[in-house]
Design a protein around this motif. Structure first.
Motif, PDB file in Angstrom:
ATOM      1  N   LYS A 134     -13.513  13.165  -0.768  1.00  0.00           N
ATOM      2  CA  LYS A 134     -12.644  12.617   0.325  1.00  0.00           C
ATOM      3  C   LYS A 134     -11.970  13.537   1.825  1.00  0.00           C
ATOM      4  O   LYS A 134     -12.210  14.635   1.220  1.00  0.00           O
ATOM      5  CB  LYS A 134     -11.525  12.367  -0.558  1.00  0.00           C
ATOM      6  N   ASN A 166      -2.543  14.233 -13.169  1.00  0.00           N
ATOM      7  CA  ASN A 166      -3.214  12.536 -13.318  1.00  0.00           C
ATOM      8  C   ASN A 166      -3.087  12.575 -11.542  1.00  0.00           C
ATOM      9  O   ASN A 166      -3.403  11.182 -10.788  1.00  0.00           O
ATOM     10  CB  ASN A 166      -3.958  11.795 -13.310  1.00  0.00           C
ATOM     11  N   ASP A 225      -4.365  13.705  -8.118  1.00  0.00           N
ATOM     12  CA  ASP A 225      -5.797  12.116  -7.858  1.00  0.00           C
ATOM     13  C   ASP A 225      -5.303  11.535  -7.028  1.00  0.00           C
ATOM     14  O   ASP A 225      -5.121   9.818  -7.404  1.00  0.00           O
ATOM     15  CB  ASP A 225      -6.552  11.930  -8.698  1.00  0.00           C
ATOM     16  N   ASP A 226      -5.010  11.306  -5.743  1.00  0.00           N
ATOM     17  CA  ASP A 226      -5.052   9.907  -5.124  1.00  0.00           C
ATOM     18  C   ASP A 226      -6.376   8.993  -5.055  1.00  0.00           C
ATOM     19  O   ASP A 226      -6.946   9.271  -4.882  1.00  0.00           O
ATOM     20  CB  ASP A 226      -5.169  10.754  -3.376  1.00  0.00           C
ATOM     21  N   THR A 227      -5.848   7.991  -5.644  1.00  0.00           N
ATOM     22  CA  THR A 227      -6.076   6.292  -5.694  1.00  0.00           C
ATOM     23  C   THR A 227      -6.832   6.312  -4.490  1.00  0.00           C
ATOM     24  O   THR A 227      -7.897   5.136  -4.388  1.00  0.00           O
ATOM     25  CB  THR A 227      -5.772   5.492  -6.331  1.00  0.00           C
ATOM     26  N   ASP A 283      -6.847  11.579   0.675  1.00  0.00           N
ATOM     27  CA  ASP A 283      -6.119  12.336  -0.348  1.00  0.00           C
ATOM     28  C   ASP A 283      -5.019  12.918  -0.046  1.00  0.00           C
ATOM     29  O   ASP A 283      -5.125  14.001   0.996  1.00  0.00           O
ATOM     30  CB  ASP A 283      -7.020  13.894  -0.769  1.00  0.00           C
ATOM     31  N   ASN A 343      -3.520  -3.746  -3.084  1.00  0.00           N
ATOM     32  CA  ASN A 343      -2.467  -3.088  -4.121  1.00  0.00           C
ATOM     33  C   ASN A 343      -1.627  -3.483  -5.036  1.00  0.00           C
ATOM     34  O   ASN A 343      -0.521  -3.951  -4.683  1.00  0.00           O
ATOM     35  CB  ASN A 343      -1.934  -1.954  -2.586  1.00  0.00           C
ATOM     36  N   THR A 349      -2.724   0.646   0.612  1.00  0.00           N
ATOM     37  CA  THR A 349      -4.123   1.191  -0.019  1.00  0.00           C
ATOM     38  C   THR A 349      -4.197   1.652   1.614  1.00  0.00           C
ATOM     39  O   THR A 349      -3.641   0.964   2.797  1.00  0.00           O
ATOM     40  CB  THR A 349      -4.700   0.175  -0.087  1.00  0.00           C
ATOM     41  N   ARG A 409     -14.248  -4.595  -4.616  1.00  0.00           N
ATOM     42  CA  ARG A 409     -15.146  -3.985  -5.521  1.00  0.00           C
ATOM     43  C   ARG A 409     -15.554  -4.856  -7.029  1.00  0.00           C
ATOM     44  O   ARG A 409     -15.417  -4.944  -7.796  1.00  0.00           O
ATOM     45  CB  ARG A 409     -13.708  -3.202  -6.877  1.00  0.00           C
ATOM     46  N   ASP A 443      -2.200   3.477 -18.600  1.00  0.00           N
ATOM     47  CA  ASP A 443      -1.945   3.392 -17.997  1.00  0.00           C
ATOM     48  C   ASP A 443      -1.505   1.870 -17.016  1.00  0.00           C
ATOM     49  O   ASP A 443      -1.842   0.509 -16.588  1.00  0.00           O
ATOM     50  CB  ASP A 443      -3.629   2.876 -16.730  1.00  0.00           C
ATOM     51  N   SER A 496      -1.463   1.842 -14.330  1.00  0.00           N
ATOM     52  CA  SER A 496      -1.239   1.489 -12.220  1.00  0.00           C
ATOM     53  C   SER A 496      -2.758   0.381 -12.531  1.00  0.00           C
ATOM     54  O   SER A 496      -3.342   0.266 -12.477  1.00  0.00           O
ATOM     55  CB  SER A 496      -1.755   2.298 -11.451  1.00  0.00           C
ATOM     56  N   SER A 555      -4.997  -2.374 -12.652  1.00  0.00           N
ATOM     57  CA  SER A 555      -5.746  -3.816 -11.618  1.00  0.00           C
ATOM     58  C   SER A 555      -4.892  -5.167 -11.271  1.00  0.00           C
ATOM     59  O   SER A 555      -4.408  -5.244 -12.316  1.00  0.00           O
ATOM     60  CB  SER A 555      -6.790  -3.166 -11.543  1.00  0.00           C
TER      61      SER A 555
END
Length: 387
Positions: free
Chosen positions: A2, A94, A97-99, A103, A156, A171, A222, A299, A301, A303
């Motif tokens: 990234k 975690n 860890d930028d999603t 970054d 998002n 996003t 995706r 989790d 976050s 989807s």
């Protein structure tokens, strides 16, 4: 890899400074808040309580560079400490860890007793002229029409249970909006990703018909083609909203076509009591009395395709003001297949101007291996000062 977070910040700020220097004018605003929240966690099948504490600071910066250009950035800073960090030292690992594509997340420390994290969840440049708007950078792409679940929010998604994050995630994207009328518009958004197949490109057409706001969306997300739509209107004074999206896998994928949809009603009574109910259907969710829902708790976050891991979900809420400075709400979710449920009461007190106190709970009830049965209980106490 990234791109460097520092490189991105320097480039955007340099552009902003260069543009601003051309006319010598600047108009900036800075606001935000500071929160302290204490959490008590009671596991579902263990009487041992675990505590967690964190300070949460948010800074929102806006720079009106010219009549047509605006630069915005927002930063979250969170400091965690307590038994949760001590007993599970890497629970927040975690966070670094930028999603997003860029970054913009920094995990300053994550030791045996504390964790410190910073992230830019907004950083964008907006150009607006007459009917055209272009937004480039980290931003909130809000395509949802409903209030609880948003199957149209393909860029998002967010979790209802993450109540402390009112702004919701952003996003890294480029967004084009063209306003074809006072109540109609065409939007196109491209969200960047390291791999082209993991990127998202979609368009939305929104218009008003017979007092209803209606929208249609379509594109690629995706490795899935997406098509859907939503509406917002009312029936005899009651709000009536809904949205749904089909996710069609590429030919080389083994997944089946999935549909996620929601219908929602809300109504404000003459005495100010607000009532709300919603139903979520996920064709790819579990429809069993006992299943493995562990990812639901591990989790948050999730989807847009897993707003709920169950096929059916019901939501009910009642809220209202108890006094000019005191309000209360009671929310619940039910999985009708396994009978498990979530109960979420809260009371908010506006102590003085810009200073609020909240007491809330998240109570998960049901048998083992059900949607809500393994969640335990969480009790929150939060102070918030806004500036």
């Amino acid at each position: 890899m990234k791109p460097s977070k520092l490189l991105l910040v320097c480039v955007l700020v340099s552009i902003a400074q260069h543009i601003q220097s051309q006319d010598g004018k600047s108009n900036m605003t800075l606001n935000g808040y500071l929160k302290y929240m204490h959490t008590t966690i009671v596991p579902a099948y263990d009487s041992t309580m675990i505590t967690d504490n964190f300070l949460h600071n948010r800074l929102n910066y806006t720079w009106y560079l010219s009549e047509n250009l605006t630069f915005k950035t927002s930063m979250r800073n969170r400091f965690f400490w307590g038994e949760l960090v001590r007993d599970i030292p890497f629970i927040y690992s975690n966070l670094g860890d930028d999603t997003g594509y860029f970054d913009l997340s920094i995990l300053w420390s994550n030791g045996t007793s504390t964790a410190l994290h910073s992230v830019f969840d907004r950083m964008n440049l907006t150009y607006q002229n007459d009917k055209l708007e272009i937004i480039a950078g980290r931003q909130r792409v809000n395509w949802g029409t409903a209030l609880i679940w948003n199957p149209n929010d393909i860029f998002n998604s967010y979790s209802f249970f993450d109540f402390d994050y009112e702004e919701r995630p952003g996003t890294d994207a480029v967004q084009f909006n063209y306003y074809t009328g006072s109540t109609s518009s065409v939007s196109m958004v491209y969200a960047l990703a390291d791999d082209l197949e993991q990127s998202t490109l979609a368009a939305k057409y929104k218009f008003n018909k017979n007092t209803y706001d209606i929208q249609f969306i379509g594109g690629y997300q995706r490795e899935f083609f997406v098509v859907g739509g939503g509406w917002a209107g009312d029936i005899k004074g009651a709000g009536f909203k809904g949205e749904g999206t089909y996710f069609i896998p590429k030919e080389d994928k083994v997944e089946e076509t999935q549909f996620v949809g929601t219908v929602e009603f809300d109504y404000t009574m003459s005495n100010g009591i607000y009532l709300q109910t919603a139903y979520l259907f996920n064709s790819g969710g579990l429809n069993v009395e006992n299943g493995n829902y562990s990812a639901f708790y591990l989790d948050r976050s999730l989807s847009v395709q897993t707003l709920s891991p169950a096929m059916h979900n019901l939501f009910f809420q009642v809220s209202g003001a108890l006094s000019p400075i005191l309000s209360a709400a009671l929310a619940s979710m039910i999985n009708p297949k396994d009978g498990s449920l979530f109960i979420g009461p809260n009371v908010s007190w506006s102590v003085v101007e810009n200073f609020d106190f909240l007491i809330a709970a998240q109570l998960f009830r049901g048998d083992r291996m059900t949607l809500y049965g393994d969640g335990g209980s969480l009790i929150f106490g939060r102070f918030k000062y806004s500036f």
